[in-house]
Scaffold this motif. Structure first.
Motif, short mmCIF file in Angstrom:
data_model
loop_
_atom_site.label_atom_id
_atom_site.label_comp_id
_atom_site.label_asym_id
_atom_site.label_seq_id
_atom_site.Cartn_x
_atom_site.Cartn_y
_atom_site.Cartn_z
N TYR A 6 49.41 61.05 7.04
CA TYR A 6 50.03 62.38 7.01
C TYR A 6 49.60 63.16 5.78
O TYR A 6 49.18 64.32 5.87
CB TYR A 6 51.56 62.20 7.04
CG TYR A 6 52.36 63.47 6.88
CD1 TYR A 6 52.72 64.23 7.99
CD2 TYR A 6 52.79 63.90 5.62
CE1 TYR A 6 53.48 65.40 7.86
CE2 TYR A 6 53.55 65.05 5.48
CZ TYR A 6 53.88 65.79 6.59
OH TYR A 6 54.62 66.95 6.44
N LYS A 7 49.68 62.52 4.61
CA LYS A 7 49.37 63.21 3.35
C LYS A 7 47.88 63.44 3.18
O LYS A 7 47.46 64.49 2.68
CB LYS A 7 49.92 62.38 2.18
CG LYS A 7 49.98 63.14 0.85
CD LYS A 7 50.97 64.29 0.93
CE LYS A 7 51.10 65.00 -0.42
NZ LYS A 7 52.04 66.15 -0.33
N GLU B 141 42.89 66.58 2.61
CA GLU B 141 41.54 66.79 3.14
C GLU B 141 41.31 68.26 3.45
O GLU B 141 40.24 68.81 3.16
CB GLU B 141 41.33 65.95 4.40
CG GLU B 141 39.93 66.01 4.97
CD GLU B 141 39.77 65.14 6.20
OE1 GLU B 141 38.68 64.58 6.39
OE2 GLU B 141 40.76 65.02 6.96
N ALA B 142 42.31 68.91 4.04
CA ALA B 142 42.20 70.34 4.34
C ALA B 142 42.07 71.16 3.06
O ALA B 142 41.25 72.08 2.98
CB ALA B 142 43.41 70.80 5.15
N ASN C 221 38.73 73.34 1.57
CA ASN C 221 38.90 74.76 1.24
C ASN C 221 38.68 75.04 -0.24
O ASN C 221 38.96 76.15 -0.71
CB ASN C 221 40.30 75.22 1.66
CG ASN C 221 40.46 75.32 3.17
OD1 ASN C 221 39.52 75.65 3.87
ND2 ASN C 221 41.66 75.02 3.65
N GLY C 222 38.18 74.03 -0.97
CA GLY C 222 37.85 74.23 -2.38
C GLY C 222 39.01 74.10 -3.34
O GLY C 222 38.87 74.42 -4.52
N LYS C 223 40.16 73.61 -2.87
CA LYS C 223 41.33 73.47 -3.73
C LYS C 223 41.35 72.08 -4.38
O LYS C 223 41.07 71.08 -3.70
CB LYS C 223 42.63 73.67 -2.93
CG LYS C 223 42.77 75.04 -2.31
CD LYS C 223 44.08 75.13 -1.53
CE LYS C 223 44.25 76.50 -0.88
NZ LYS C 223 45.51 76.57 -0.09
N PRO C 224 41.66 71.99 -5.67
CA PRO C 224 41.78 70.67 -6.31
C PRO C 224 43.02 69.94 -5.80
O PRO C 224 44.02 70.58 -5.44
CB PRO C 224 41.90 70.99 -7.79
CG PRO C 224 42.44 72.38 -7.83
CD PRO C 224 41.89 73.09 -6.63
N ILE C 225 42.96 68.64 -5.75
CA ILE C 225 44.10 67.84 -5.31
C ILE C 225 44.47 66.90 -6.45
O ILE C 225 43.62 66.40 -7.17
CB ILE C 225 43.79 67.04 -4.03
CG1 ILE C 225 42.46 66.27 -4.16
CG2 ILE C 225 43.72 67.96 -2.84
CD1 ILE C 225 42.07 65.52 -2.91
N SER C 226 45.76 66.69 -6.65
CA SER C 226 46.21 65.93 -7.82
C SER C 226 47.24 64.88 -7.44
O SER C 226 47.92 64.98 -6.42
CB SER C 226 46.81 66.88 -8.86
OG SER C 226 47.96 67.54 -8.35
N PHE C 227 47.34 63.87 -8.32
CA PHE C 227 48.26 62.76 -8.15
C PHE C 227 48.96 62.48 -9.48
O PHE C 227 48.38 62.68 -10.55
CB PHE C 227 47.51 61.49 -7.70
CG PHE C 227 46.83 61.64 -6.38
CD1 PHE C 227 47.41 61.17 -5.21
CD2 PHE C 227 45.57 62.25 -6.29
CE1 PHE C 227 46.77 61.31 -3.99
CE2 PHE C 227 44.93 62.37 -5.08
CZ PHE C 227 45.53 61.91 -3.93
N SER C 228 50.19 61.99 -9.38
CA SER C 228 50.95 61.67 -10.58
C SER C 228 50.76 60.22 -10.97
O SER C 228 50.43 59.37 -10.14
CB SER C 228 52.44 61.94 -10.35
OG SER C 228 52.67 63.31 -10.07
N CYS D 166 41.07 59.75 -0.99
CA CYS D 166 40.55 61.02 -1.51
C CYS D 166 39.33 60.80 -2.41
O CYS D 166 38.38 61.60 -2.39
CB CYS D 166 41.65 61.76 -2.27
SG CYS D 166 42.92 62.49 -1.20
N ILE D 167 39.33 59.72 -3.19
CA ILE D 167 38.16 59.41 -3.99
C ILE D 167 36.96 59.08 -3.11
O ILE D 167 35.83 59.53 -3.38
CB ILE D 167 38.46 58.24 -4.96
CG1 ILE D 167 39.46 58.66 -6.02
CG2 ILE D 167 37.16 57.75 -5.63
CD1 ILE D 167 39.78 57.57 -7.03
N MET D 168 37.20 58.32 -2.06
CA MET D 168 36.11 57.99 -1.13
C MET D 168 35.58 59.25 -0.46
O MET D 168 34.36 59.39 -0.24
CB MET D 168 36.61 56.99 -0.08
CG MET D 168 37.02 55.64 -0.66
SD MET D 168 35.67 54.76 -1.45
CE MET D 168 34.82 54.12 -0.01
#
Length: 314
Positions: free
Chosen positions: A206-207, A212-213, A217-224, A304-306
């Motif tokens: 789900y996440k 991925e979307a 679309n060029g947006k950075p994705i982050s994790f805590s 996401c890293i892969m």
């Protein structure tokens, strides 16, 4: 080989299962299980046999105990314990009850029933849209007990915590198993643990679809980063992945410096290279080991890293 749960899911999708109530607000059902795999209580003859055995076995144990143990006080206590056990066994043998577990593409739900599958009660439901992070803490080791033979035991601790978008935190499950095993890799799955693994898998799908979307679309994705579990020294946006670089704490790696990523039992291992800017040659290879227990949405982080590396997930 199909498992019991696989067959149960197939029956559910074909409309041939014994479930009288299936949740319709957690997306498509991808996993289901039950503690009582039947539609109705046992027949009268089966129930009579259950009652008979529930009486005979405790009474037989009490009689044997009375004959072998000379202490009057001990015999009385043993008899009382057997009588209590007998009452419990009879009650359970006459009662039809259980729990049904469902995991969907958008959440999970647990229901109980008592007396009849028509008498259903919602015990717990969680919708993924309300969640910010899942944190899974898992640790296991083997102990060896020496006697005439070597008997390995597996001690496993499994804990699932969740952080809601509202900031509220909650422990969803905490399971500790200690059981004999044949070898280091031969372990029977706890059914509750299997359910929570399926929840985490569904959440990860789900996440990841959302991330991925955003990534495309060029947006950075982050994790805590959660040191020692959710709520202790939480560092928001500690891991940031963009189209051309990945940042972990105060270290930033370009795509050309990032070589590989894999998941072990306890870590995400990120392999990076130090490149000579003059010769563009690799001077040193480094492995960064990031504890899975400290990463919110650890499986999503790995995927996401892969995706960032353009590699297929193992």
């Amino acid at each position: 080989m199909d498992t019991f749960e696989d067959n149960l899911l197939e029956q559910l999708k074909s409309g041939e299962s014994f479930f009288l109530f299936v949740p319709d607000n957690i997306g498509e059902i991808v996993y289901c299980d039950t503690t009582t795999p039947q539609l109705e209580p046992d027949s009268d003859m089966d129930r009579q046999m259950q009652v008979f055995l529930s009486v005979v076995i405790p009474v037989a144990i009490a009689v044997v105990g009375w004959m072998l143990i000379r202490s009057t006080t001990t015999c009385i206590l043993l008899s009382l314990a057997m009588a209590a056990a007998m009452a419990i066994f009879i009650f359970l043998s006459l009662t039809f009850f259980g729990f049904d577990q469902f995991v969907g593409t958008e959440g999970y739900a647990i229901y109980s029933f008592w007396g009849s599958r028509e008498k259903v009660k919602l015990e717990e439901r969680l919708l993924f849209k309300n969640i910010d992070s899942f944190l899974v803490y898992e640790k296991s080791h083997l102990d060896f007990f020496f006697g005439k033979t070597i008997l390995p035991h597996s001690d496993e601790r499994f804990k699932v915590e969740v952080l809601y978008k509202s900031g509220r935190k909650k422990t969803l499950a905490e399971i500790t198993d200690t059981k004999p095993v044949q070898s280091h890799g031969d372990r029977e799955w706890n059914s509750d643990k299997q359910f929570w693994r399926k929840v985490i898998e569904a959440w990860s799908d789900y996440k990841f679809a959302q991330f991925e979307a955003d990534y495309k679309n060029g947006k950075p994705i982050s994790f805590s980063n959660f040191e020692n579990g959710i709520g202790d020294n939480t560092r928001q946006d500690f891991f940031v992945i963009s189209n051309d670089k990945i940042t972990i704490g105060n270290k930033t790696f370009s795509k050309s410096e990032t070589i590989n990523c894999e998941v072990t039992d306890s870590y995400v291992v990120l392999t990076t290279a130090e490149i000579n800017p003059e010769t563009s040659e690799i001077e040193k290879i480094n492995d960064m080991r990031i504890p899975l227990n400290d990463i919110g949405n650890a499986l999503v982080f790995y995927r996401c890293i892969m995706m960032f590396l353009g590699l297929k997930q193992s």
